[in-house]
Design a protein around this motif. Structure first.
Motif, PDB file in Angstrom:
ATOM      1  N   ARG A   1       0.828  -1.204   0.000  1.00  0.00           N
ATOM      2  CA  ARG A   1       0.000   0.000   0.000  1.00  0.00           C
ATOM      3  C   ARG A   1       0.865   1.258   0.000  1.00  0.00           C
ATOM      4  O   ARG A   1       0.490   2.282  -0.566  1.00  0.00           O
ATOM      5  N   GLN A   2       2.032   1.175   0.641  1.00  0.00           N
ATOM      6  CA  GLN A   2       2.949   2.311   0.706  1.00  0.00           C
ATOM      7  C   GLN A   2       3.858   2.345  -0.520  1.00  0.00           C
ATOM      8  O   GLN A   2       4.231   3.410  -0.988  1.00  0.00           O
ATOM      9  N   TRP A   3       4.232   1.176  -1.022  1.00  0.00           N
ATOM     10  CA  TRP A   3       5.112   1.078  -2.186  1.00  0.00           C
ATOM     11  C   TRP A   3       4.405   0.255  -3.272  1.00  0.00           C
ATOM     12  O   TRP A   3       4.758  -0.909  -3.523  1.00  0.00           O
ATOM     13  N   PRO A   4       3.391   0.826  -3.927  1.00  0.00           N
ATOM     14  CA  PRO A   4       2.594   0.052  -4.894  1.00  0.00           C
ATOM     15  C   PRO A   4       3.378  -0.423  -6.104  1.00  0.00           C
ATOM     16  O   PRO A   4       2.937  -1.331  -6.813  1.00  0.00           O
ATOM     17  N   GLU A   5       4.547   0.182  -6.335  1.00  0.00           N
ATOM     18  CA  GLU A   5       5.368  -0.249  -7.473  1.00  0.00           C
ATOM     19  C   GLU A   5       6.166  -1.512  -7.159  1.00  0.00           C
ATOM     20  O   GLU A   5       6.801  -2.095  -8.051  1.00  0.00           O
TER      21      GLU A   5
ATOM     22  N   SER B   1       5.710   3.134   8.497  1.00  0.00           N
ATOM     23  CA  SER B   1       4.447   2.830   7.817  1.00  0.00           C
ATOM     24  C   SER B   1       3.697   1.694   8.502  1.00  0.00           C
ATOM     25  O   SER B   1       2.471   1.630   8.436  1.00  0.00           O
ATOM     26  N   LEU B   2       4.429   0.791   9.171  1.00  0.00           N
ATOM     27  CA  LEU B   2       3.810  -0.370   9.825  1.00  0.00           C
ATOM     28  C   LEU B   2       3.607  -0.172  11.319  1.00  0.00           C
ATOM     29  O   LEU B   2       2.972  -1.001  11.972  1.00  0.00           O
ATOM     30  N   GLY B   3       4.154   0.910  11.875  1.00  0.00           N
ATOM     31  CA  GLY B   3       4.141   1.064  13.320  1.00  0.00           C
ATOM     32  C   GLY B   3       5.057   0.070  13.996  1.00  0.00           C
ATOM     33  O   GLY B   3       4.799  -0.375  15.124  1.00  0.00           O
ATOM     34  N   ALA B   4       6.152  -0.296  13.300  1.00  0.00           N
ATOM     35  CA  ALA B   4       7.098  -1.295  13.807  1.00  0.00           C
ATOM     36  C   ALA B   4       8.329  -0.617  14.401  1.00  0.00           C
ATOM     37  O   ALA B   4       8.503   0.601  14.311  1.00  0.00           O
ATOM     38  N   GLN B   5       9.193  -1.425  14.990  1.00  0.00           N
ATOM     39  CA  GLN B   5      10.443  -0.925  15.568  1.00  0.00           C
ATOM     40  C   GLN B   5      11.597  -1.201  14.615  1.00  0.00           C
ATOM     41  O   GLN B   5      11.781  -2.335  14.161  1.00  0.00           O
ATOM     42  N   LEU B   6      12.371  -0.171  14.316  1.00  0.00           N
ATOM     43  CA  LEU B   6      13.568  -0.346  13.497  1.00  0.00           C
ATOM     44  C   LEU B   6      14.684  -0.905  14.366  1.00  0.00           C
ATOM     45  O   LEU B   6      14.959  -0.388  15.449  1.00  0.00           O
ATOM     46  N   VAL B   7      15.334  -1.958  13.888  1.00  0.00           N
ATOM     47  CA  VAL B   7      16.463  -2.553  14.604  1.00  0.00           C
ATOM     48  C   VAL B   7      17.708  -2.312  13.759  1.00  0.00           C
ATOM     49  O   VAL B   7      18.064  -3.121  12.891  1.00  0.00           O
TER      50      VAL B   7
END
Length: 252
Positions: free
Chosen positions: A20-24, A105-111
């Motif tokens: 949805r964020q990167w439709p390409e 975009s996902l509400g996730a944590q970057l590691v």
């Protein structure tokens, strides 16, 4: 190209959220033969998102990994979408910044474990063009450049060029369309960026006084915006009428 590889139904659902964020992007669900397809995508420079165990990714890619200057960025996510790990090409390939975008975009944590993981990147566009270059030429080239680095227009701080382009109607229009500030700099201001350019054009120098408009403008704008050393993350690319480059600097 952005390629998302998922191995489970839950992973496929997460992949569709990313789309949805990167439709390409392209989704490969349970690709077969797995190793062959994944290695081929990596070697052709695809930006890869794996939704599976990190060990699977490392064992699969190990035979084709070269170095951080050539390998494309690779992200690994757990199938619940709680964590995003920039696995390869964190700095040079842009996996850290791209991973941050995916995490947001996902509400996730970057590691992220690289040295600049806790600094904020500032991205700047530099463009040069023929006088009267149509907006469509500028926009297509700009979007192509952003796509190559996994960026979107929302990630860009500003659009810059050399001062003789201060009245270039469609550079101004492009900046207005994406709500960027548009700024131009003199050849004297841009000259100190010469040592950071990917190429040096004598023709451009003889014409406007700098060895490259797009790269010089992007670098100088990044330096000003972040008050730190800038770097090119996209060397100049061009079409028939324009050039574009992307620079980055970090600020606390």
């Amino acid at each position: 190209m952005i390629r998302i590889v998922a191995l489970t139904p839950a992973g496929e659902q997460l992949a569709r959220r990313i789309l949805r964020q990167w439709p390409e992007a392209v989704l490969d669900y349970k690709p077969k033969p797995f190793a062959q397809k994944v290695r081929s995508a990596f070697q052709q420079g695809d930006h890869l998102v794996f939704i599976c165990a990190t060990g699977i990714v490392m064992r699969t890619l190990a035979p084709v990994i070269e170095d951080k200057y050539q390998d494309p960025p690779v992200l690994v996510l757990d199938e619940l979408g709680k964590f995003v790990i920039p696995l390869l090409s964190g700095h040079e390939g842009g996996a850290n910044e791209w991973g941050a975008q995916v995490a947001n975009s996902l509400g996730a944590q970057l590691v992220a474990t690289t040295a600049k993981a806790y600094l904020n990147p500032v991205y700047t566009l530099g463009m040069g063009c023929e006088r009267g270059c149509p907006l469509a030429f500028l926009e297509r080239l700009m979007l192509e450049g952003l796509s190559q680095k996994g960026l979107t227009p929302k990630d860009i701080h500003s659009l810059s060029s050399i001062d003789i382009k201060a009245d270039e109607e469609n550079l101004i229009a492009l900046a207005e369309k994406y709500a960027w500030s548009f700024q131009t700099f003199s050849a004297e201001q841009l000259t100190p960026m010469a040592s950071l350019l990917s190429t040096h054009s004598e023709y451009v120098f003889n014409t406007v006084g700098v060895y490259g408009v797009a790269e010089s403008a992007a670098l100088f704008a990044a330096k000003q915006a972040a008050d730190s050393a800038p770097e090119l993350i996209l060397n100049k690319i061009k079409n028939a009428k324009a050039t574009v480059s992307i620079a980055r600097a970090f600020k606390a």
